[in-house]
Design a protein around this motif. Structure first.
Motif, PDB file in Angstrom:
ATOM      1  N   LEU A  25      -0.375   2.635  -4.131  1.00 24.33           N
ATOM      2  CA  LEU A  25       0.441   3.501  -4.989  1.00 24.33           C
ATOM      3  C   LEU A  25      -0.416   4.476  -5.776  1.00 24.33           C
ATOM      4  CD1 LEU A  25       3.230   1.242  -6.543  1.00 24.33           C
ATOM      5  CD2 LEU A  25       3.546   3.256  -5.105  1.00 24.33           C
ATOM      6  N   TYR A  26      -1.557   3.978  -6.257  1.00 28.66           N
ATOM      7  CA  TYR A  26      -2.486   4.834  -7.014  1.00 28.66           C
ATOM      8  C   TYR A  26      -2.931   6.023  -6.162  1.00 28.66           C
ATOM      9  CZ  TYR A  26      -6.957   6.408  -8.921  1.00 28.66           C
ATOM     10  OH  TYR A  26      -7.999   7.175  -9.385  1.00 28.66           O
ATOM     11  N   PHE A  27      -3.387   5.744  -4.947  1.00 30.86           N
ATOM     12  CA  PHE A  27      -3.872   6.834  -4.090  1.00 30.86           C
ATOM     13  C   PHE A  27      -2.724   7.768  -3.675  1.00 30.86           C
ATOM     14  CE2 PHE A  27      -7.577   3.956  -3.096  1.00 30.86           C
ATOM     15  CZ  PHE A  27      -8.541   4.801  -3.625  1.00 30.86           C
ATOM     16  N   HIS A  28      -1.553   7.186  -3.450  1.00 35.01           N
ATOM     17  CA  HIS A  28      -0.394   8.010  -3.108  1.00 35.01           C
ATOM     18  C   HIS A  28      -0.089   8.985  -4.245  1.00 35.01           C
ATOM     19  CE1 HIS A  28       3.460   9.183  -1.450  1.00 35.01           C
ATOM     20  NE2 HIS A  28       4.074   8.769  -2.542  1.00 35.01           N
ATOM     21  N   LYS A  29      -0.128   8.484  -5.468  1.00 34.42           N
ATOM     22  CA  LYS A  29       0.154   9.346  -6.627  1.00 34.42           C
ATOM     23  C   LYS A  29      -0.968  10.354  -6.870  1.00 34.42           C
ATOM     24  CE  LYS A  29       3.284   6.156  -8.962  1.00 34.42           C
ATOM     25  NZ  LYS A  29       3.566   5.353 -10.175  1.00 34.42           N
ATOM     26  N   GLU A  30      -2.156  10.065  -6.336  1.00 37.49           N
ATOM     27  CA  GLU A  30      -3.282  10.997  -6.435  1.00 37.49           C
ATOM     28  C   GLU A  30      -3.235  12.060  -5.337  1.00 37.49           C
ATOM     29  OE1 GLU A  30      -6.298  10.914  -8.686  1.00 37.49           O
ATOM     30  OE2 GLU A  30      -4.655  10.007  -9.819  1.00 37.49           O
ATOM     31  N   GLY A  31      -2.207  11.996  -4.488  1.00 40.95           N
ATOM     32  CA  GLY A  31      -2.024  13.020  -3.465  1.00 40.95           C
ATOM     33  C   GLY A  31      -2.683  12.734  -2.127  1.00 40.95           C
ATOM     34  N   LYS A  32      -3.150  11.510  -1.913  1.00 46.96           N
ATOM     35  CA  LYS A  32      -3.766  11.152  -0.627  1.00 46.96           C
ATOM     36  C   LYS A  32      -2.689  10.812   0.403  1.00 46.96           C
ATOM     37  CE  LYS A  32      -7.933  10.780  -2.703  1.00 46.96           C
ATOM     38  NZ  LYS A  32      -9.021  11.763  -2.499  1.00 46.96           N
ATOM     39  N   ASN A  33      -3.073  10.862   1.687  1.00 47.67           N
ATOM     40  CA  ASN A  33      -2.226  10.321   2.745  1.00 47.67           C
ATOM     41  C   ASN A  33      -2.444   8.811   2.788  1.00 47.67           C
ATOM     42  OD1 ASN A  33      -1.397  12.907   3.597  1.00 47.67           O
ATOM     43  ND2 ASN A  33      -3.253  13.115   4.840  1.00 47.67           N
ATOM     44  N   VAL A  34      -1.390   8.038   2.588  1.00 45.02           N
ATOM     45  CA  VAL A  34      -1.518   6.589   2.492  1.00 45.02           C
ATOM     46  C   VAL A  34      -0.507   5.922   3.426  1.00 45.02           C
ATOM     47  CG1 VAL A  34      -1.365   4.579   0.966  1.00 45.02           C
ATOM     48  CG2 VAL A  34      -2.275   6.736   0.080  1.00 45.02           C
ATOM     49  N   ALA A  35      -0.971   4.915   4.168  1.00 46.93           N
ATOM     50  CA  ALA A  35      -0.098   4.110   5.017  1.00 46.93           C
ATOM     51  C   ALA A  35      -0.736   2.742   5.171  1.00 46.93           C
ATOM     52  CB  ALA A  35       0.111   4.775   6.378  1.00 46.93           C
ATOM     53  N   GLY A  36      -0.004   1.822   5.826  1.00 42.93           N
ATOM     54  CA  GLY A  36      -0.607   0.520   6.008  1.00 42.93           C
ATOM     55  C   GLY A  36       0.254  -0.442   6.786  1.00 42.93           C
ATOM     56  N   TYR A  37      -0.354  -1.591   7.060  1.00 43.93           N
ATOM     57  CA  TYR A  37       0.289  -2.681   7.795  1.00 43.93           C
ATOM     58  C   TYR A  37       0.447  -3.879   6.877  1.00 43.93           C
ATOM     59  CZ  TYR A  37       0.231  -7.094  10.350  1.00 43.93           C
ATOM     60  OH  TYR A  37       0.498  -8.371  10.756  1.00 43.93           O
ATOM     61  N   ASP A  38       1.549  -4.611   7.055  1.00 45.48           N
ATOM     62  CA  ASP A  38       1.650  -5.943   6.480  1.00 45.48           C
ATOM     63  C   ASP A  38       2.440  -6.823   7.438  1.00 45.48           C
ATOM     64  OD1 ASP A  38       0.759  -7.023   3.648  1.00 45.48           O
ATOM     65  OD2 ASP A  38       2.484  -8.191   4.290  1.00 45.48           O
ATOM     66  N   LYS A  39       2.265  -8.119   7.267  1.00 47.78           N
ATOM     67  CA  LYS A  39       2.856  -9.076   8.204  1.00 47.78           C
ATOM     68  C   LYS A  39       4.382  -9.119   8.081  1.00 47.78           C
ATOM     69  CE  LYS A  39       2.052 -13.876   9.660  1.00 47.78           C
ATOM     70  NZ  LYS A  39       1.351 -15.130   9.277  1.00 47.78           N
ATOM     71  N   THR A  40       4.872  -9.077   6.844  1.00 50.31           N
ATOM     72  CA  THR A  40       6.324  -9.209   6.638  1.00 50.31           C
ATOM     73  C   THR A  40       6.823  -8.241   5.579  1.00 50.31           C
ATOM     74  OG1 THR A  40       5.842 -10.997   5.073  1.00 50.31           O
ATOM     75  CG2 THR A  40       6.481 -11.648   7.288  1.00 50.31           C
ATOM     76  N   PRO A  41       8.049  -7.750   5.727  1.00 46.97           N
ATOM     77  CA  PRO A  41       8.655  -6.913   4.682  1.00 46.97           C
ATOM     78  C   PRO A  41       8.860  -7.733   3.406  1.00 46.97           C
ATOM     79  CG  PRO A  41       9.885  -6.767   6.752  1.00 46.97           C
ATOM     80  CD  PRO A  41       8.934  -7.902   6.890  1.00 46.97           C
ATOM     81  N   SER A  42       8.811  -7.055   2.273  1.00 48.93           N
ATOM     82  CA  SER A  42       8.985  -7.720   0.982  1.00 48.93           C
ATOM     83  C   SER A  42       9.457  -6.693  -0.038  1.00 48.93           C
ATOM     84  CB  SER A  42       7.660  -8.329   0.507  1.00 48.93           C
ATOM     85  OG  SER A  42       6.714  -7.293   0.258  1.00 48.93           O
TER      86      SER A  42
END
Length: 450
Positions: A25-42
């Motif tokens: 969230l920090y990097f997203h709010k800083e204007g970076k392109n952010v994505a990722g993987y996780d095992k399960t939705p939450s």
């Protein structure tokens, strides 16, 4: 590796973790392109997606957006909880991408600002959330990374500026030694993570090494610990101590005695002497940072806690259901003290899910003693997290070690009926595994019937 400010693409493996999501969230709010993987939705991953962060749940390189496949422009952040042979992690590692652990990246952010680091085997999340709130509420330009969901901010990131950063300094994997804080605290040094440290002496020595990162006058240490600094306590002879402690309308009222004087009639609404200690620690750090005294009283009174830290899920005349993250014997004892102080006339049912086979093995007798303080205990199976089972380490063995007469092994599908039909008014559900999900199911079911 390029400086962080020059990296535009940041990809997270294990993005749904509480610490990882705050960074994302920090990097997203800083204007970076952010994505990722996780095992399960939450709830955490849903919050990320609603904020505009791309998250997927299948371990496939094909799921990763092409923008993150340029190794010159992408930083990959991972958590040690991810298995070493997980597909995406193997792909990024073998393809020559820059990979960093979460703690390293957190250190890179904190080390470029004035930073306040909160360390200790217990109390980090509560203390850092109080400290972050005190700074934000008194007008400091602060970013705080919190290891839990704060009720005041409905999230695990406080972002009011970047001049000062609050971080949890995690002893796991010795990662806190990568920080260069300006002010730090050590709330506790109880034996834990003995899969990382040789023994308790090794852990204490590492905390002392961490403490030495700042001069003694910039260091806050629980009264009685083997580390010099400004001592912190409750109704004792510490440098920063809560005195004249009383309970009014379900909240603590106390005076803060410290080298600069006395702040009278402070109000703090989180139950438990351990939480009052956390508040005194945060107040000391905030005062040393330079928060105005006249605003601190109002700021502390407005603090409303962290999710799953003595969180009331149900408060009725016939039932009080409390949710806590406690997963170490010391934390269980602290929850017991809190509930006895708030409800001295009531009997208490504790439902506990042990977390990690190694921790259960290392502290079997201590868990048994702490749990035996309750009037009745229901034990779930051990939550394995990153571990494989250990021979002879089960919830049944722990149950046999406990000395109270009313005790039993239970299963998740029984929890609603157990809470519904208990003859105890007070029920506490504790643990760091998926019991946090189970208590939400119990709460929903009981509220719908209420």
């Amino acid at each position: 590796m390029k400086p962080l400010k020059d990296i535009q693409n940041i990809y997270f493996i294990g993005i749904g973790g509480i610490g990882m999501s705050a960074l994302a969230l920090y990097f997203h709010k800083e204007g970076k392109n952010v994505a990722g993987y996780d095992k399960t939705p939450s709830d955490v991953t849903r919050t990320l997606q609603e904020s505009g962060v791309e998250v997927h749940f299948e371990d496939k390189k094909e799921e990763v957006s092409s923008v993150f496949l340029n190794k010159e422009e992408t930083l990959v952040v991972f958590t040690p909880a991810i298995p070493k042979m997980m597909g995406e992690l193997v792909y990024f590692r073998e393809s020559g991408f820059t990979l960093k652990k979460r703690a390293e990246v957190l250190g890179m952010i904190a080390n470029q600002s004035f930073s306040l680091a909160v360390a200790g085997t217990h109390g980090k999340t509560t203390t850092s959330s109080i400290l972050g709130h005190l700074l934000a509420a008194t007008g400091a330009p602060v970013t705080a990374f919190i290891g839990g969901i704060t009720n005041n901010y409905n999230g695990n990131l406080i972002q009011k500026g970047s001049d000062v950063v609050v971080v949890e300094a995690d002893e796991f994997d010795r990662s806190f030694l990568q920080l260069t804080p300006d002010i730090l605290c050590v709330t506790s040094m109880d034996a834990d993570h003995l899969d990382i440290y040789k023994d308790e002496a090794d852990l204490v020595a590492t905390f002392q090494e961490f403490g030495a990162l700042v001069p003694e006058d910039k260091r806050f240490v629980k009264y009685g610990l083997p580390l010099a600094g400004n001592t912190v306590g409750v109704e004792d002879d510490a440098d920063y101590t809560a005195q004249r402690v009383r309970i009014k309308n379900g909240a603590y009222v106390f005076d803060l005695h410290y080298p600069g004087g006395v702040l009278e009639n402070l109000q703090f609404s989180l139950p438990g002497r351990h939480n009052l200690f956390n508040a005194v620690t945060a107040l000391g750090m905030a005062l040393l940072y330079g928060c105005p005294q006249d605003k601190l009283m109002e700021a502390l009174a407005s603090y409303s806690g962290v999710n799953r830290r003595f969180t009331y899920r149900i408060q009725r005349e016939d039932l009080v259901l409390i949710d806590d993250y406690a997963h170490h014997p010391t934390e269980i004892a602290a929850v017991h003290q809190s509930v006895r102080e708030m409800y001295p006339e009531e009997e208490v049912l504790a439902i506990f899910q042990p977390h990690l086979f190694s921790r259960t093995k290392d502290f079997m007798k201590d868990f048994a003693v702490a749990l035996s303080s309750f009037d009745e205990v229901a034990l779930l199976d051990i939550y394995p997290a990153r571990e494989e089972p250990l021979d002879g380490i089960t919830s049944e063995v722990l149950l046999d070690e406990m000395t109270l007469s009313r005790k039993r092994i239970v299963h998740k599908n029984e929890l609603v009926d157990i809470v519904k039909h208990t003859d105890h008014k007070i029920v506490v559900m504790m643990g760091a595994g998926d019991i946090g999900v189970e208590i939400l199911k119990v709460t929903k079911e009981l509220r719908s019937e209420g």
